[in-house]
Design a protein around this motif. Sequence first.
Motif, PDB file in Angstrom:
ATOM      1  N   MET A  47       0.845  -1.181   0.000  1.00 18.92           N
ATOM      2  CA  MET A  47       0.000   0.000   0.000  1.00 18.92           C
ATOM      3  C   MET A  47       0.887   1.240   0.000  1.00 18.92           C
ATOM      4  O   MET A  47       1.905   1.276   0.663  1.00 18.92           O
ATOM      5  N   ASN A  48       0.495   2.235  -0.721  1.00 17.47           N
ATOM      6  CA  ASN A  48       1.196   3.507  -0.802  1.00 17.47           C
ATOM      7  C   ASN A  48       1.343   4.126   0.587  1.00 17.47           C
ATOM      8  O   ASN A  48       0.415   4.098   1.386  1.00 17.47           O
ATOM      9  N   ILE A  49       2.502   4.724   0.867  1.00 13.45           N
ATOM     10  CA  ILE A  49       2.780   5.314   2.183  1.00 13.45           C
ATOM     11  C   ILE A  49       1.767   6.406   2.537  1.00 13.45           C
ATOM     12  O   ILE A  49       1.284   6.474   3.662  1.00 13.45           O
ATOM     13  N   ASP A  50       1.419   7.244   1.569  1.00 10.23           N
ATOM     14  CA  ASP A  50       0.470   8.327   1.846  1.00 10.23           C
ATOM     15  C   ASP A  50      -0.917   7.779   2.175  1.00 10.23           C
ATOM     16  O   ASP A  50      -1.584   8.267   3.079  1.00 10.23           O
ATOM     17  N   LYS A  51      -1.342   6.753   1.454  1.00  7.36           N
ATOM     18  CA  LYS A  51      -2.643   6.131   1.728  1.00  7.36           C
ATOM     19  C   LYS A  51      -2.666   5.519   3.125  1.00  7.36           C
ATOM     20  O   LYS A  51      -3.647   5.648   3.850  1.00  7.36           O
ATOM     21  N   SER A  52      -1.593   4.840   3.477  1.00  7.13           N
ATOM     22  CA  SER A  52      -1.510   4.220   4.803  1.00  7.13           C
ATOM     23  C   SER A  52      -1.609   5.281   5.893  1.00  7.13           C
ATOM     24  O   SER A  52      -2.377   5.132   6.849  1.00  7.13           O
ATOM     25  N   LYS A  53      -0.823   6.342   5.746  1.00  7.55           N
ATOM     26  CA  LYS A  53      -0.815   7.398   6.760  1.00  7.55           C
ATOM     27  C   LYS A  53      -2.185   8.081   6.873  1.00  7.55           C
ATOM     28  O   LYS A  53      -2.643   8.385   7.974  1.00  7.55           O
ATOM     29  N   LYS A  54      -2.850   8.275   5.741  1.00  3.30           N
ATOM     30  CA  LYS A  54      -4.174   8.899   5.754  1.00  3.30           C
ATOM     31  C   LYS A  54      -5.201   8.009   6.429  1.00  3.30           C
ATOM     32  O   LYS A  54      -6.051   8.482   7.176  1.00  3.30           O
ATOM     33  N   ARG A  55      -5.146   6.699   6.170  1.00  6.14           N
ATOM     34  CA  ARG A  55      -6.091   5.766   6.791  1.00  6.14           C
ATOM     35  C   ARG A  55      -5.906   5.722   8.299  1.00  6.14           C
ATOM     36  O   ARG A  55      -6.876   5.707   9.058  1.00  6.14           O
ATOM     37  N   ILE A  56      -4.661   5.738   8.737  1.00  4.10           N
ATOM     38  CA  ILE A  56      -4.393   5.740  10.177  1.00  4.10           C
ATOM     39  C   ILE A  56      -4.888   7.054  10.785  1.00  4.10           C
ATOM     40  O   ILE A  56      -5.585   7.046  11.796  1.00  4.10           O
ATOM     41  N   ALA A  57      -4.544   8.177  10.162  1.00  2.00           N
ATOM     42  CA  ALA A  57      -4.947   9.487  10.682  1.00  2.00           C
ATOM     43  C   ALA A  57      -6.471   9.623  10.763  1.00  2.00           C
ATOM     44  O   ALA A  57      -7.009  10.167  11.736  1.00  2.00           O
ATOM     45  N   LYS A  58      -7.169   9.119   9.776  1.00  2.00           N
ATOM     46  CA  LYS A  58      -8.637   9.187   9.750  1.00  2.00           C
ATOM     47  C   LYS A  58      -9.223   8.437  10.946  1.00  2.00           C
ATOM     48  O   LYS A  58     -10.125   8.930  11.617  1.00  2.00           O
ATOM     49  N   LYS A  59      -8.712   7.249  11.210  1.00  2.00           N
ATOM     50  CA  LYS A  59      -9.196   6.445  12.339  1.00  2.00           C
ATOM     51  C   LYS A  59      -8.857   7.111  13.672  1.00  2.00           C
ATOM     52  O   LYS A  59      -9.663   7.082  14.603  1.00  2.00           O
ATOM     53  N   VAL A  60      -7.662   7.712  13.766  1.00  2.00           N
ATOM     54  CA  VAL A  60      -7.245   8.382  14.998  1.00  2.00           C
ATOM     55  C   VAL A  60      -8.184   9.551  15.302  1.00  2.00           C
ATOM     56  O   VAL A  60      -8.592   9.748  16.451  1.00  2.00           O
ATOM     57  N   LYS A  61      -8.558  10.307  14.280  1.00  2.00           N
ATOM     58  CA  LYS A  61      -9.428  11.471  14.456  1.00  2.00           C
ATOM     59  C   LYS A  61     -10.818  11.106  14.973  1.00  2.00           C
ATOM     60  O   LYS A  61     -11.490  11.935  15.570  1.00  2.00           O
ATOM     61  N   MET A  62     -11.242   9.862  14.760  1.00  2.00           N
ATOM     62  CA  MET A  62     -12.567   9.431  15.207  1.00  2.00           C
ATOM     63  C   MET A  62     -12.680   9.362  16.729  1.00  2.00           C
ATOM     64  O   MET A  62     -13.777   9.352  17.266  1.00  2.00           O
ATOM     65  N   GLY A  63     -11.545   9.285  17.427  1.00  3.42           N
ATOM     66  CA  GLY A  63     -11.568   9.218  18.879  1.00  3.42           C
ATOM     67  C   GLY A  63     -11.974   7.851  19.399  1.00  3.42           C
ATOM     68  O   GLY A  63     -12.015   6.877  18.656  1.00  3.42           O
ATOM     69  N   PHE A  64     -12.307   7.807  20.690  1.00  4.72           N
ATOM     70  CA  PHE A  64     -12.635   6.532  21.332  1.00  4.72           C
ATOM     71  C   PHE A  64     -14.011   6.060  20.896  1.00  4.72           C
ATOM     72  O   PHE A  64     -15.006   6.750  21.064  1.00  4.72           O
ATOM     73  N   LYS A  65     -14.063   4.849  20.336  1.00 10.12           N
ATOM     74  CA  LYS A  65     -15.313   4.253  19.855  1.00 10.12           C
ATOM     75  C   LYS A  65     -15.576   2.906  20.523  1.00 10.12           C
ATOM     76  O   LYS A  65     -16.467   2.186  20.096  1.00 10.12           O
ATOM     77  N   GLY A  66     -14.760   2.562  21.521  1.00  6.90           N
ATOM     78  CA  GLY A  66     -14.928   1.285  22.197  1.00  6.90           C
ATOM     79  C   GLY A  66     -13.781   0.339  21.900  1.00  6.90           C
ATOM     80  O   GLY A  66     -12.750   0.733  21.365  1.00  6.90           O
ATOM     81  N   TYR A  67     -13.983  -0.902  22.274  1.00  2.10           N
ATOM     82  CA  TYR A  67     -12.960  -1.931  22.101  1.00  2.10           C
ATOM     83  C   TYR A  67     -13.361  -2.869  20.982  1.00  2.10           C
ATOM     84  O   TYR A  67     -14.543  -2.985  20.689  1.00  2.10           O
ATOM     85  N   PRO A  68     -12.416  -3.536  20.374  1.00  6.95           N
ATOM     86  CA  PRO A  68     -10.973  -3.561  20.589  1.00  6.95           C
ATOM     87  C   PRO A  68     -10.311  -2.214  20.246  1.00  6.95           C
ATOM     88  O   PRO A  68     -10.823  -1.454  19.442  1.00  6.95           O
TER      89      PRO A  68
END
Length: 95
Positions: free
Chosen positions: A1-22
Motif C-alpha cells: 500500500m502507498n505510504i500516503d494512503k496508509s498514513k491517511k487511513r491511520i490518521a482518519k481512524k485516529v481522528k474518530m476518537g474513542f469508539k470502544g474496544y478492541p
Amino acid sequence: MNIDKSKKRIAKKVKMGFKGYPQVSFSYFGETTEIATEVVVTFILEEGAEPQEQRFSAKNDVREDEIIQSALVKIMERTEAKTILEVEGVTLKGE
C-alpha cells in the motif's frame, strides 16, 4: 500500500476518537525526537484485558517506511479495532 494512503487511513481512524474496544494504539520511539526508529503497537481486546504489544523497528524513520505503515493498517483491519490511538510525537528511547 502507498505510504500516503496508509498514513491517511491511520490518521482518519485516529481522528474518530474513542469508539470502544478492541483498541489499537501506536507509540513512536527514537534516539531523537526527529526520527522514530521504532513503533510499539498495543492491542487491547476489551476493557480490563491485558494489553498485547508488537514492535517494529527500522534504521530510518518508521513513520516513512511503506512496509511498516502498511503493516499497521493491516493490524487495524485484522483486529477489527473500533478505536485507534496514536501518541503524538516521538518519545526518546529509555524514557
